[in-house]
Each structure stands twice: as C-alpha cells, then as structure tokens.
Design an enzyme around this catalytic site. Sequence first.
Site, mmCIF file in Angstrom:
data_model
loop_
_atom_site.group_PDB
_atom_site.id
_atom_site.type_symbol
_atom_site.label_atom_id
_atom_site.label_comp_id
_atom_site.label_asym_id
_atom_site.label_seq_id
_atom_site.Cartn_x
_atom_site.Cartn_y
_atom_site.Cartn_z
ATOM 1 N N HIS A 100 14.233 -8.347 16.446
ATOM 2 C CA HIS A 100 15.109 -8.762 15.348
ATOM 3 C C HIS A 100 16.086 -7.665 14.922
ATOM 4 C CE1 HIS A 100 11.911 -6.450 13.642
ATOM 5 N NE2 HIS A 100 12.590 -6.348 12.504
ATOM 6 N N ASP A 101 15.936 -6.456 15.466
ATOM 7 C CA ASP A 101 16.844 -5.357 15.140
ATOM 8 C C ASP A 101 17.848 -5.086 16.254
ATOM 9 O OD1 ASP A 101 15.438 -4.822 12.755
ATOM 10 O OD2 ASP A 101 14.037 -3.497 13.793
ATOM 11 N N ASP A 118 5.250 -1.690 11.243
ATOM 12 C CA ASP A 118 6.638 -1.291 11.059
ATOM 13 C C ASP A 118 6.760 0.236 10.948
ATOM 14 O OD1 ASP A 118 9.322 -2.479 10.374
ATOM 15 O OD2 ASP A 118 9.070 -1.237 8.599
ATOM 16 N N GLU A 178 5.462 0.282 15.832
ATOM 17 C CA GLU A 178 6.877 0.537 16.107
ATOM 18 C C GLU A 178 7.114 2.031 15.952
ATOM 19 O OE1 GLU A 178 11.308 -0.783 14.484
ATOM 20 O OE2 GLU A 178 9.691 -0.393 13.079
ATOM 21 N N ASP A 227 3.044 -8.773 10.783
ATOM 22 C CA ASP A 227 3.930 -7.610 10.745
ATOM 23 C C ASP A 227 3.681 -6.874 9.428
ATOM 24 O OD1 ASP A 227 6.112 -5.856 10.889
ATOM 25 O OD2 ASP A 227 7.420 -7.382 11.762
HETATM 26 C C1 GLC Z 1 11.845 -1.584 11.087
HETATM 27 C C2 GLC Z 1 12.127 -3.064 11.098
HETATM 28 C C3 GLC Z 1 13.482 -3.281 10.513
HETATM 29 C C4 GLC Z 1 13.459 -2.780 9.085
HETATM 30 C C5 GLC Z 1 12.988 -1.336 9.005
HETATM 31 C C6 GLC Z 1 12.608 -0.963 7.606
HETATM 32 O O1 GLC Z 1 12.669 -0.870 11.929
HETATM 33 O O2 GLC Z 1 11.993 -3.575 12.387
HETATM 34 O O3 GLC Z 1 13.866 -4.629 10.542
HETATM 35 O O4 GLC Z 1 14.729 -2.884 8.528
HETATM 36 O O5 GLC Z 1 11.854 -1.102 9.788
HETATM 37 O O6 GLC Z 1 11.426 -1.618 7.235
#
Ligand code: GLC
Length: 540
Positions: free
Chosen positions: A320-321, A204, A246, A102
Amino acid sequence: MEQQQRLPWWKSAVVYQVYPRSFQDTNGDGIGDIQGIINRLDYLQDLGINAIWLSPVCRSSQKDNGYDVSDYRDIDDIFGTIDDMDRLIAAAKERDIRIILDLVLNHTSDQHPWFQQALQGKDNPYHDYYVFRDGKEGVLPANTGTATFGGPMWTFVPELGQYYFHQFASCQPDLNWENPEVRAEIYRMMNWWIDKGVGGFRFDVIDQIAKEPDKGVTFNGSRLHEYLLEMNEKTFGGKDLLTVGEAWGADVDAARRYSNPNGSEFSMVFQFSHMWLDAKEGGSKWDAAPLRFVELKKVFSQLQDALYNTGWNSLFWNNHDLPRAVSRFGNDKEYRVESAKMLAILLHGLQGTPFIYQGEELGMTNVRLRKEQVRDIEAVNVLVSRAQEGFSEEEILDGLYRKGRDNARTPMQWTSGPNAGFTTGTPWIDLNPNYTEINAERQQHDPDSVFATYRTLIRLRRAHAVFVTGKYEPIDLENPALFLYTRTDETHRLWVLCNFTKDVQTLPVSPQGMLLISNYADETPDTLRPYEAKMILEQR
Ligand code: GLC
Ligand code: CA
C-alpha cells in the site's frame, strides 16, 4: 511432499494484502469495510491465497489511514464493529484463510487516550508512554533530521514546556519502548488478538521502535532485538502464527537475524533493498532514475543465497506504500498483460513467502492524479515541500505518478460498471479510469488473464516441493535483459526464465523438461519474446 508437511504452514503459503479502505464498500459511504472483505472471500478463495494481511482496521484518526491508532482493541466505525471482525476471522477460517493483523506499535494517534493523558502533566502515569524532552520553543532537543511526512521529529507542547518525539507526522507520537509498562500493555493487547484467532501479525516500521533520539538514532536502536525477543516470548513465540516485520533499515544480515529458523524473532521481514534501484543513489524516492536491472538481480540473489536454510524471505513487488509493479518494473502500455505475468512468474519462483497486493493479480496500474485528487498524507506534504524546493507542479505530480502511495490506494477494480463495483456512493479516492478495461469480472473466468496466471502460480507452489525448498542459483547474472535462475532439490530442478525488455532475446541455456507455466500461447525454444516468462520443471 512428506518433508513439506513438517515445515510451518507459511513456508508454502501465499499472502494477499487487503487495504480495507479501497477494497469493497457495502454501505455506500464510499469507504471499503469489513463486510466488503467478507463478501469477497469467495473471490480470494478462488485465487487460492492462504492468508490475508489486513491493513489496519483498529480505531484511528485516519490521518494516515489507520496507521495512527487510537484504540488497539476496537474497530474503527468506518470499517464496522468488533463483531464484524470476529465474523471475518470465522468466515475466512471456513475457507482456510488466516487473517494477519497489521500492528502499528512504533507510535499511536495523538487522539489515543494514552497520549491525551500524557499531555495532562509530567506526573501523569501515561506521560512516560511517550518520548518527551524538556526544551525551549524553537530549540529542538536533539538533531534527528526530518520526519517521514515532513518537518522536524519534535513538536513543542507549551503547557508542558516539553517536546514530544515523532518519526512520522506530528499526529503520530512515538511510543516509549524503554518503558516496561508500555511493552507489557502491548503484549497483553497482542495476546487478546491471538485469543480471537488471528493467524499472525505484520509489524509496522518495527525497526524504528527502539529509537534513541538523544543520540540521533531512529532505526536499529541498540535494544531493538532485546524487545523483539521479549515480545516473541511473551506473545506469539511457539505458536503457529505468521509474523512479518516491516524493516526499511534491514540489510541482509539483519534479515537473517529477524527470520532465524529457531523462531526466536519473526517468521520473516519485509526488506526493501530492491525498492531503491530506480531512484538516484543517495537521493529520495522522488528522484527518479532508470532501473539498475543487474543490481536488482544481485539484490534478489544475495537474499536468496544468504537466507537459504538460515532464514526466510518475504517476496513482494507491491504494497500500500509502493507504486504498481507493472507500471514500475514492467510495461503498462502495449505489454501490460505480458509484463504483469512476467513479474508474477519471476517472483513466485523464488524461495520465500509471496505477498500479493490487492489488484496486482489483475495487473492494475499507476494513475495520473490532478492536484485536487491527491489523498495521501505523504503526497499532500510533498506537494508543498517539493514546491518550496523549486519543483514545478507538473514535475511534482509526475513524481507522484511514478512513486506516490495513492497509486496503490485507488479502489479495487471489480467490474466495468459504475465505480468499478467498489461503491454505490462517492469513493473516498477517485478510481483509476482504466477500470472499464482492467477488472476482476473480466479476468476471473478468462484462462489467459493476469488473474489466471496468479491462480496457477499459487497452485504450482503447493503442488511442487521444489518451490518451497529448492536452492536458488542465478544464471548469467550480468545479462542486461534477462532474469534467469534455477531452484534445485534432490529430485527436481525448476527453471525460471524471464525477459525484462520489449525486445526478443536469445537464451543462453536450453533447459529440457515440462513447461509449468508461460505467458505466451506457443513456444520458441531458443529465444524469449517481449516480456516473455516461463517455468520449466526438470526431473533429475
Ligand atoms: C509504514 C506503513 C505506512 C505508514 C507508516 C507509518 O511504513 O506501511 O503506510 O504510513 O508506516 O505508520
Ligand atoms: Ca463502507
């Protein structure tokens, strides 16, 4: 099957996401570690997954649990050492499991040496690694709205007479992708990890890297795809790696572009339109609304259709979010097992690469936390900001129960013993008290468990080419209770029939064929019982 072998491995793969902090602790400090993942590889091999998306393990300030990196080439002490990481990659490889790293490339931690250097002065070579603007205290350089974890996106540094830009917390300064040295440095680091034998990358918030703060642009900046093409060319392009970005800001067209089968960008992206359908339109995720179910089907159908042969889907309910799928889209009370299996069957029948989030394969649920049990940086901020907006503590905690990120982060439930077998110490976040009922030990050898359903689905996907290549067709799209579709190739038609309600529903179709999987012990041909789901394979 012939044809399947020519496709990239990740098209028939299933990925499992590990959130290391909450997976398995081995040294009693209450925090999961890399050795813990190594110890649990046999479990993952039994489940049958092909790759692990490993949430960040690099050195970090841990304000956002690893999504605030202070050294991209080292492992955080809480998780272990770089040798542990090498051992994990090797041990996983022995089991045909690849490790997907990641990468958080939009920002670093404010403790990263680059940022510390950048603060030294405007002429420091690292100053231009970040996004600084001259300004006066109290007058923001540009109107870019509220940062993701609250407050403005600009923080003033009096010593420099400048603001720095951050789309997330102030301890997560944004990197300046316009600087070619930043990009070159990142590509070198990525190649270093590729040489270590990782199986790919999850990127990310990748659609936020090309920000143009002076224009108020955060997502989808005009140079975004230029950077991605360059990154692809300089790093993973042409290699046998899974890459997934993402992209909260991606629509269907963007998803197609990112996942172009010519391999110019990524294998696929995480696109989130199905995650907004239980919030008020135009509201934040905390403004709960009943799920717009028909819309959910349309969102999936549109992506299935648009990316057929022109791109590739990622398939997920959880990460995880996000809150736990069975609590959010199913019924985590009287039909927890049935609805968790239904959601699995529905998702794994679609075209794309499924992602399972740790504990999803057990039907783990959301958890009610008291104020002092809240851990997530987002939730901690929400407790303050929503109180200022006039919400009661009860309302705020209820919102966190529905949507908070801590739901996904309670420790993995391995056994019914102390701390669910997660740690012998004090866990960094409290367990969901239902671990005495819901745990891996109880499910792994039970053929009727949620775990068994996931294991079967993973094997089915490998056994039948139609799962990978079949064309999607929805049935009765306006039906307010049933999610029905087929997947068709030259030789087979796969029927996926799911009841999203706790009432018995009449089926508008009566497919003939072999029952591959279902979540009830017996069959009723013309109806679907509460949360019933099945897959039928028809020869053509
Ligand atoms: C993404 C991650 C999240 C994080 C954010 C900032 O959305 O999945 O967990 O807080 O980015 O890095
Ligand atoms: Ca530990």
